[in-house]
Design an enzyme around this catalytic site. Structure first.
Site, PDB file in Angstrom:
ATOM      1  N   SER A 107      24.840  -9.786 -17.958  1.00 30.90           N
ATOM      2  CA  SER A 107      25.618  -8.725 -18.602  1.00 30.90           C
ATOM      3  C   SER A 107      27.119  -9.012 -18.456  1.00 30.90           C
ATOM      4  CB  SER A 107      25.221  -7.379 -17.985  1.00 30.90           C
ATOM      5  OG  SER A 107      25.786  -6.301 -18.677  1.00 30.90           O
ATOM      6  N   HIS A 132      23.366  -9.398 -23.096  1.00 31.05           N
ATOM      7  CA  HIS A 132      22.771  -8.310 -23.874  1.00 31.05           C
ATOM      8  C   HIS A 132      23.886  -7.406 -24.371  1.00 31.05           C
ATOM      9  CE1 HIS A 132      22.232  -5.511 -20.067  1.00 31.05           C
ATOM     10  NE2 HIS A 132      23.472  -5.867 -20.270  1.00 31.05           N
TER      11      HIS A 132
END
EC number: 3.4.21.92
Length: 203
Positions: A107, A132
């Protein structure tokens, strides 16, 4: 799960003793490594941690503006705003910031890994990288929820654009690949452009 108190964790940080002309001097291991221009970004990316990382980056710039800084990352991600404070400082200061993934960079951790100086972004062989889209949750009136949804979409578009610049991937590829959790090995991260190389030993 039982969490050890901070005082116990602090007691487990190794100390390094150095001999100087004035006698002995002891450092915790992280302070000693900071003298070598090494910074550790470990754990959840949040505001307090971001402030510490930013302060260390600014300090090392003031010490030697022309020497590289080495940022070792082992993080599951976290706050976008905290991460962007670190990212913007990395781009703002004069020294190149070399990033190294140890363990995982997921992330916002992956975003910071990719944001290192071009040609100086690395993964260790068994590290994992995950990209993501940003996550968000909000409760309240319908109009406020709509405002927050727009904000998250704006952040998503901005992060995707920046990730496309750092990786060299087309924006539409980034948008597709960040739609869901996308895990990569160190080699796959290098092929994707998130890092420049996989390093097993110091050269």
């Amino acid at each position: 799960m039982h969490k050890a108190p901070e005082s116990v964790l602090n007691a487990l940080v190794p100390m390094v003793v150095e001999q100087t002309a004035k006698g002995e001097r002891s450092y915790d291991i992280y302070s000693r490594l900071l003298k070598e221009r090494v910074i550790f970004l470990v754990g959840q990316v949040e505001e307090h941690m971001a402030n510490l990382i930013v302060a260390q980056l600014l300090f090392l710039e003031s010490e030697s503006p022309d020497k590289d800084i080495y940022l070792y990352i082992n993080s599951p991600g976290g706050s976008v705003t905290a991460g962007m404070a670190i990212y913007d400082t990395m781009q703002f200061i004069k020294p190149n910031v070399s990033t190294v993934c140890i363990g995982q960079a997921a992330s916002m951790g992956a975003f910071l890994l990719a944001g290192g100086a071009e040609g100086k972004r690395h993964c260790l062989p068994n590290s994992r990288v995950m990209i993501h889209q940003p996550l968000g949750g909000f409760q309240g009136q319908a109009s406020d929820i709509a405002i927050h949804a727009q904000e998250i979409l704006g952040i998503k578009n901005k992060l995707n654009t920046m990730l496309a610049e750092h990786t060299g991937q087309p924006l539409e590829v980034i948008e597709r690949d960040t739609d869901r959790d996308n895990f990569m090995s160190a080699t796959e991260a290098a092929e994707y452009g998130l890092v420049d190389s996989v390093i097993a030993k110091r050269s």
